[in-house]
Design a protein around this motif. Structure first.
Motif, PDB file in Angstrom:
ATOM      1  N   ASP A 181       0.533  -1.051   0.133  1.00 21.99           N
ATOM      2  CA  ASP A 181      -0.132  -0.248   0.194  1.00 21.99           C
ATOM      3  C   ASP A 181       1.018   1.531  -0.569  1.00 21.99           C
ATOM      4  O   ASP A 181      -0.250   2.719   0.212  1.00 21.99           O
ATOM      5  CB  ASP A 181      -1.066   0.507   0.906  1.00 21.99           C
ATOM      6  CG  ASP A 181      -2.081  -1.067   1.337  1.00 21.99           C
ATOM      7  OD1 ASP A 181      -2.374  -1.357  -0.060  1.00 21.99           O
ATOM      8  OD2 ASP A 181      -2.172  -1.757   2.323  1.00 21.99           O
ATOM      9  N   ILE A 191       0.918   2.086  -5.285  1.00 19.57           N
ATOM     10  CA  ILE A 191      -0.802   1.383  -5.355  1.00 19.57           C
ATOM     11  C   ILE A 191      -1.096   2.955  -6.052  1.00 19.57           C
ATOM     12  O   ILE A 191      -2.524   2.593  -6.993  1.00 19.57           O
ATOM     13  CB  ILE A 191      -1.386   2.383  -3.848  1.00 19.57           C
ATOM     14  CG1 ILE A 191      -2.949   1.550  -3.391  1.00 19.57           C
ATOM     15  CG2 ILE A 191      -0.875   3.689  -2.468  1.00 19.57           C
ATOM     16  CD1 ILE A 191      -2.622  -0.068  -3.549  1.00 19.57           C
ATOM     17  N   ARG A 239      -3.685   0.903  -8.636  1.00 20.35           N
ATOM     18  CA  ARG A 239      -5.723   1.176  -9.224  1.00 20.35           C
ATOM     19  C   ARG A 239      -5.696   1.604 -10.464  1.00 20.35           C
ATOM     20  O   ARG A 239      -6.573   1.118 -10.917  1.00 20.35           O
ATOM     21  CB  ARG A 239      -5.800   1.623  -7.972  1.00 20.35           C
ATOM     22  CG  ARG A 239      -6.167   1.299  -6.421  1.00 20.35           C
ATOM     23  CD  ARG A 239      -6.425   2.445  -5.234  1.00 20.35           C
ATOM     24  NE  ARG A 239      -6.083   1.436  -3.844  1.00 20.35           N
ATOM     25  CZ  ARG A 239      -6.283   1.738  -2.889  1.00 20.35           C
ATOM     26  NH1 ARG A 239      -6.203   3.251  -2.937  1.00 20.35           N
ATOM     27  NH2 ARG A 239      -6.271   1.003  -1.542  1.00 20.35           N
ATOM     28  N   GLU A 240      -5.035   2.821 -10.413  1.00 19.92           N
ATOM     29  CA  GLU A 240      -5.122   3.360 -12.229  1.00 19.92           C
ATOM     30  C   GLU A 240      -5.522   2.093 -13.480  1.00 19.92           C
ATOM     31  O   GLU A 240      -5.910   2.045 -14.317  1.00 19.92           O
ATOM     32  CB  GLU A 240      -4.040   4.818 -12.557  1.00 19.92           C
ATOM     33  CG  GLU A 240      -4.908   5.397 -13.703  1.00 19.92           C
ATOM     34  CD  GLU A 240      -3.995   6.442 -13.835  1.00 19.92           C
ATOM     35  OE1 GLU A 240      -4.166   6.975 -14.509  1.00 19.92           O
ATOM     36  OE2 GLU A 240      -2.307   6.207 -13.453  1.00 19.92           O
ATOM     37  N   GLU A 298      -5.953  -0.658 -12.636  1.00 19.10           N
ATOM     38  CA  GLU A 298      -6.453  -2.172 -12.331  1.00 19.10           C
ATOM     39  C   GLU A 298      -8.033  -1.280 -12.991  1.00 19.10           C
ATOM     40  O   GLU A 298      -9.065  -2.017 -13.786  1.00 19.10           O
ATOM     41  CB  GLU A 298      -6.392  -2.240 -11.487  1.00 19.10           C
ATOM     42  CG  GLU A 298      -5.596  -3.273 -10.420  1.00 19.10           C
ATOM     43  CD  GLU A 298      -5.580  -3.454  -9.485  1.00 19.10           C
ATOM     44  OE1 GLU A 298      -5.763  -4.516  -8.710  1.00 19.10           O
ATOM     45  OE2 GLU A 298      -6.090  -2.219  -8.203  1.00 19.10           O
TER      46      GLU A 298
END
Length: 653
Positions: free
Chosen positions: A529, A630, A634-635, A637
């Motif tokens: 994270d 992180i 996430r971007e 994904e």
């Protein structure tokens, strides 16, 4: 008369189909009569089978549970490419050479070579009770962890740890068991494994091979009478070794004939009609049972070309007998298989023509007794390659390995994970040169050092490594690879005009090594994270970061290790794809590997654009989690999910 099928059907029981399917999947739980061993099956299902330890040695040897666990573990090492070798002399080769612990190498190959190896030959360390074998694996777990994993008490933990550094039967079996289990997974359905062994562990090896490969898949124990040994404590001189032979599935394994180059010495005549060389053999008998009174029916006259009656007289003038009956002899004379020749006195002598084979090779049948291959020939051929210097004691002859691997066709993959001096690789190349075959080899050898370092930092040759060390070889695997190079050069020189165009006389080289202690600590401290990356984890997997030769980048090491894990071959098609200045690897036009750090929003946009406009077709994306913070992860994904929810994103750490 009841047909075979009807006989079979009369024996069918309600569970016959189920048992047949079970036998094909789990043959090790059936005895030679085809009976299912329920107790053995239950024993394998137990989470803590501690009776093996309390019962002590037999088949239930000390350390068996630990060995079984090792067979199920994933590798803890990485595969480092030798860039100089693989982009140099080995660039076009399909052969493989792995330097490293063979247990780890076998783990790495479980996906990419599952059911693909046609022949495995190994000559493992013999356990004579001397210094030739001690249990080398470390118990990396604490006593408390061992108790938890296996349900042991303090005494049982101590018994388990007692085999480390020892040469007991239990330690040897604990060493061999996981390697043999993993080797079985690599064998093709028609594949076969040969294991050389002496009497010290023959019985025990047979027992664990039965338990792993299945008693029904035991083919035979071959006896090689090539060893001229010394007298042992029993008073007998040992003159043979054993080679255990097991099939992956005995119903699919067939022992064919093999071929040897024919010795044409004495084939001094030529048959114009058959276009073949031949030699002459007397048509009459000689030696025992050669007199007329021994076989009166074989004494008769045959007509020479001038009509003269020819009898099978012996040299002293007494009556002898022919080798064949009258009808057969007359037929073979007319067929051209025999010929009349006058001796110096003008007498007709009848000879049989012994023809050479058309292709220079003689077909022979395999037997379980190998008597025509002397053990000393292995040392002789190795010394001939290395300027008469002896680096290995009693290496196996290539002729022995050629005999064994000839049992399968000429397109197979041959593996030896106790490569030693690479006799097996030499044998594979020789066979390919002789019959135009396309066999490939996979060699595995531990980098055993030929020296030790004393207290003042000076290198000192080991007891058996002095000659190798003085010749510049710092480890056994270096000799093994050099043997392949020299053997290939000799084969090319000896077969210049007849060598197949696609002859493969090289190999790709990989080192299987542990990550550094610092890398392991960084991995343990890593926080998925995180918002920033505190270290470049990729570089720690480069050749330089791992402190090994090879000039591999960290990305190459990670990619090579992952390709093996994902079932790809070591010659998989890899393309570099640019995503706005960031290069990733597209494998077999279906799987994208993103490994290096530095991925950004611009790279995500470029990736989504190439996928959305069908410039690349991707089913799975695998990324190195340590290279992503992180936010960028996430971007990526979210973008992939919005674009195509069917693309599988794998994050690996």
């Amino acid at each position: 008369m009841i047909s075979d099928n009807e006989k079979f059907n009369m024996q069918v029981k309600p569970n016959s189909a189920f048992l047949n399917e079970l036998k094909s999947k789990l043959p090790e739980f059936f005895d030679r009569e085809g009976n299912f061993d329920l107790d053995k099956f239950k024993g394998q299902l137990k989470e803590h089978n501690i009776n093996e330890l309390s019962d002590g040695y037999q088949l239930n040897f000390i350390g068996k549970d630990y060995a079984r666990r090792q067979a199920g573990e994933m590798p803890s090492t990485v595969i480092v490419t030798d860039e100089e070798q693989n982009n140099g002399e080995g660039k076009a080769s399909k052969n493989l050479f792995f330097t490293g612990d063979n247990l780890e190498v076998l783990r790495h190959l479980q996906a990419s070579y599952a059911n693909k190896i046609d022949v495995i030959y190994i000559d493992p360390p013999y356990n004579t009770g001397n210094d030739d074998f001690v249990y080398p694996d470390n118990f990396e777990y604490s006593d408390e962890k061992l108790k938890e994993m296996f349900g042991m008490d303090d005494e049982q933990v101590e018994r388990l740890k007692s085999i480390q550094g020892k040469s007991s039967h239990s330690s040897w079996l604990s060493f061999m068991y996981p390697r043999l289990v993993l080797a079985k997974n690599l064998l093709s359905q028609s594949g076969v494994i040969f294991v050389s062994i002496d009497n010290n562990e023959l019985t025990n090896l047979k027992m664990i091979m039965d338990s792993i490969y299945g008693e029904v898949n035991y083919i035979d124990t071959l006896i090689w009478k090539g060893k001229g040994g010394g007298q042992d404590s029993s008073g007998f001189v040992k003159t043979y070794e054993s080679i255990l032979c097991y099939a992956h599935d005995s119903s699919m394994f067939e022992v064919a004939s093999y071929y040897e180059r024919e010795n044409l010495d004495g084939y001094n005549f030529y048959d114009e009609k058959r276009k073949l060389k031949y030699k002459r053999q007397l048509a009459r008998k000689w030696g025992a049972n050669a007199r007329r009174e021994d076989r009166p029916n074989l004494f008769f006259a045959v007509k020479a070309p001038d009509g003269t009656d020819v009898y099978p007289h012996l040299p002293d003038g007494t009556d002898g007998n022919w080798r064949h009956s009258k009808d057969r002899l007359q037929f073979e004379i007319q067929n051209g298989d025999f010929e009349f020749v006058k001796d110096k006195e003008g007498n007709w002598i009848l000879y049989q023509k012994i023809f050479a084979s058309a292709n220079g090779k003689k077909e022979k049948k395999f037997t379980n007794m190998i008597e025509d291959i002397p053990s000393g020939s292995g040392s002789k051929e190795l010394k001939n390659l290395f300027e008469r210097i002896e680096y290995f004691s009693y290496p196996k002859p290539t002729s022995l390995i050629k005999r064994l691997i000839s049992m399968v066709d000429d397109e197979g993959i041959i593996m030896d994970f106790f490569a030693g001096s690479s006799t097996t690789a030499d044998a594979v190349m020789q066979l390919n040169a002789e019959d135009g075959g396309n066999r490939k080899f996979i060699m595995v050898q531990l980098p055993e050092k030929t020296y030790t370092v004393n207290s003042d930092g000076k290198e000192v040759p080991t007891k058996g490594g002095k000659a190798a060390y003085e010749a510049g070889f710092k480890s056994i695997d270096e000799i093994s690879r050099e043997r392949i190079r020299r053997a290939a050069a000799k084969i090319k020189s000896d077969n210049d005009l007849t060598l197949p165009k696609d002859f493969d006389g090289s190999f790709k080289h990989y080192r299987v090594v542990n990550p550094t202690k610092q890398t392991l600590e960084d991995i343990e401290d890593f926080d998925p994270d995180n918002t920033t990356l505190f270290t470049d984890m990729v570089d720690s997997f480069s050749s330089k970061g791992l402190d090994v030769a090879g000039d591999a980048t960290g990305e190459q090491t990670i990619l090579t290790t992952w390709l093996a894990k994902d079932g790809y071959s070591f010659d998989a098609d890899i393309k570099k794809i640019d995503f706005d200045g960031y290069e990733a690897s597209l494998v077999e036009d279906s799987r994208l590997y993103i490994i290096n750090n530095g991925w950004s929003s611009e790279n995500t946009k470029a990736l989504l654009n190439k996928i959305g406009t069908h410039q690349i077709m991707v089913q799975t994306i695998v990324l190195f989690g340590y290279s992503f913070n992180i936010a960028d992860l996430r971007e990526l994904e979210i973008g992939l999910k919005q674009l195509d929810g069917n693309i599988n994103l794998l994050k690996r750490y």
